[in-house]
Design a protein around this motif. Structure first.
Motif, mmCIF file in Angstrom:
data_model
loop_
_atom_site.group_PDB
_atom_site.id
_atom_site.type_symbol
_atom_site.label_atom_id
_atom_site.label_comp_id
_atom_site.label_asym_id
_atom_site.label_seq_id
_atom_site.Cartn_x
_atom_site.Cartn_y
_atom_site.Cartn_z
ATOM 1 N N SER A 129 -33.031 18.446 -58.310
ATOM 2 C CA SER A 129 -34.467 18.524 -58.611
ATOM 3 C C SER A 129 -34.711 19.191 -59.950
ATOM 4 O O SER A 129 -35.502 18.699 -60.778
ATOM 5 C CB SER A 129 -35.193 19.302 -57.505
ATOM 6 N N GLY A 130 -34.044 20.326 -60.191
ATOM 7 C CA GLY A 130 -34.226 21.017 -61.460
ATOM 8 C C GLY A 130 -33.747 20.189 -62.630
ATOM 9 O O GLY A 130 -34.415 20.096 -63.670
ATOM 10 N N ALA A 131 -32.571 19.571 -62.490
ATOM 11 C CA ALA A 131 -32.032 18.752 -63.579
ATOM 12 C C ALA A 131 -32.903 17.524 -63.836
ATOM 13 O O ALA A 131 -33.081 17.094 -64.982
ATOM 14 C CB ALA A 131 -30.606 18.329 -63.249
ATOM 15 N N THR A 132 -33.472 16.968 -62.778
ATOM 16 C CA THR A 132 -34.276 15.750 -62.909
ATOM 17 C C THR A 132 -35.605 16.018 -63.599
ATOM 18 O O THR A 132 -36.013 15.281 -64.507
ATOM 19 C CB THR A 132 -34.523 15.123 -61.532
ATOM 20 N N VAL A 133 -36.290 17.075 -63.196
ATOM 21 C CA VAL A 133 -37.593 17.358 -63.804
ATOM 22 C C VAL A 133 -37.419 17.801 -65.248
ATOM 23 O O VAL A 133 -38.241 17.492 -66.118
ATOM 24 C CB VAL A 133 -38.363 18.417 -62.979
ATOM 25 N N SER A 134 -36.333 18.502 -65.534
ATOM 26 C CA SER A 134 -36.048 18.886 -66.916
ATOM 27 C C SER A 134 -35.735 17.664 -67.770
ATOM 28 O O SER A 134 -36.136 17.574 -68.943
ATOM 29 C CB SER A 134 -34.871 19.866 -66.952
ATOM 30 N N ALA A 135 -35.030 16.698 -67.188
ATOM 31 C CA ALA A 135 -34.698 15.471 -67.917
ATOM 32 C C ALA A 135 -35.950 14.687 -68.299
ATOM 33 O O ALA A 135 -35.986 14.028 -69.351
ATOM 34 C CB ALA A 135 -33.775 14.595 -67.071
#
Length: 412
Positions: free
Chosen positions: A22-28
């Motif tokens: 979730s964190g990596a996806t929203v940052s991406a």
């Protein structure tokens, strides 16, 4: 029902993995918007292709210079803490850049400084982010976890790239970068919820240099590893300037700014389709297959050089993303399955450095070289280098023969 079943089994059944993804996806999502916004911000401030190359290269240079330290820290400190701290700081710096653009007092040097700061933060957390995947899922679910994580991030980037041009056109570069700041803040919250044991640091070296030597020795122990890092160096040296400098200018002038955003979106769609394919298609010699398909990356600069028709441009971008994603999943899995846990973050840092060390140079010289030899002619040279270097890598037996493991054995 299907969504509930997916959450109750497989990698997504593990809370730590969900928070990481979730964190990596929203940052991406935010990170896909920012390059487009930053490019047009520089151009709107009166910058040239050379100025744009300098600004983008500042980010790339900062990342390369900092990432080795990020790898050592990722093997010594809690990796989730590295991610949380970096994301929180990046949210602050991106917010400041956004305010400067919106208020009208931004300058090209200020954008370059902001790029340096965010490049450093990304480099400090990047190795930890990649290495953390293996700590959040059981060994027999690692292959699927790698593919799902990349699929989620790439899907987010499709949305970001596809909407970036329209977002900049409608609201301006400042508000687009403000979105990136918000995504970093959300990512920091997600990373703060991860609870995994700290990786055991087995190396006896008491210093940063000693840790780096141990990491370098591990890289050169695997022929396929250092060889393909070298191939990536050529890829980023030539292609970095295409995406960061020539693309916005060539496509923006011939088809409009929104078309460049759509082209990057098509590239990311190729990532998505390639990622979906890797969930089902698991070739025994995945690194060989991925490296062969990596030659498809030449299609994007080739399409820019030979056609000003949007459908052909989008097709070239799609093939680029498709081939690169199949390679990337098998590359990531090869590292995860063949590198000891206590060296994993350092190996990822060497991968990033080796891949990107020449990218700042490529960004700086692309504008002047392309201006002299012609944009289209230089794009053809780039396509030849990208496709040819991938195919030449297949001559190595180490690349052809490395086999995927069905399950990761305990590594010491």
């Amino acid at each position: 029902m299907n969504a509930r079943l997916a959450l109750s089994s497989g990698p997504l059944a593990h809370a730590d993995y969900r928070y990481l993804v979730s964190g990596a996806t929203v940052s991406a999502l935010g990170n896909a918007i920012t390059p487009v916004a930053l490019a047009f911000a520089v151009l709107d401030l009166g910058g040239s292709a050379t100025d744009l190359g300098l600004v983008v290269s500042a980010f790339a240079a900062a990342e390369v210079l900092t990432v080795l330290a990020g790898g050592v820290l990722g093997d010594r400190l809690p990796r989730q803490l590295m991610l949380q701290g970096s994301a929180a700081a990046a949210a602050v710096f991106q917010a400041l850049i956004a305010v400067a653009l919106i208020a009208g007092w931004a300058t090209i040097p200020l954008l370059a400084v902001g790029g340096v700061l965010n490049g450093c933060l990304g480099a400090l957390s990047g190795p930890s982010s990649s290495a953390l995947t293996r700590q959040t899922v059981p060994a027999d679910e690692l292959a699927k976890a790698v593919a799902i994580r990349r699929l989620a991030q790439n899907g987010s980037m499709v949305i970001g790239f596809s909407g970036a041009g329209s977002l900049v056109a409608a609201f301006g570069s400042g508000w687009a970068i403000a979105v990136d700041a918000a995504t970093f803040a959300v990512a920091a919250l997600c990373f703060g919820l991860i609870r995994v044991p700290r990786a055991v640091h087995l190396d006896k070296a008491p210093s940063l240099i000693g840790d780096l030597r141990a990491g370098a020795a591990e890289v050169f122990r695997h022929t396929w590893l250092w060889l393909l890092i070298g191939q990536a160096l050529l890829y980023h040296l030539f292609y970095g300037g295409v995406q960061g400098v020539l693309g916005p200018i060539v496509v923006g002038d011939s088809l409009g700014r929104s078309a460049w955003g759509w082209a990057l979106g098509a590239l990311m769609l190729g990532f998505i389709i390639g990622g979906l394919l890797t969930l089902r298609w698991r070739p025994r010699r995945g690194l060989f297959v991925g490296t062969a398909l990596l030659a498809l990356t030449a299609a994007f600069p080739l399409a820019m050089a030979l056609s000003d028709h949007l459908p052909l441009l989008l097709l070239g971008a799609f093939l680029h993303g498709f081939g690169l994603e199949i390679f990337s999943v098998n590359w990531d899995l090869s590292i995860q399955q063949n590198i000891p846990e206590d060296k994993l973050a350092r190996i990822y840092s060497f991968d990033i450095v080796g891949s990107y060390v020449a990218r700042p140079l490529g960004l700086v010289v692309t504008g002047p070289i392309a201006t002299v030899v012609g944009f289209d002619r230089w794009l053809l040279v780039v396509a030849a280098v990208m496709g040819g270097s991938a195919l030449l890598s297949l001559m190595s037996p180490a690349v052809r023969r490395l086999e995927r493991r069905s399950e990761v054995a305990a590594m010491v």
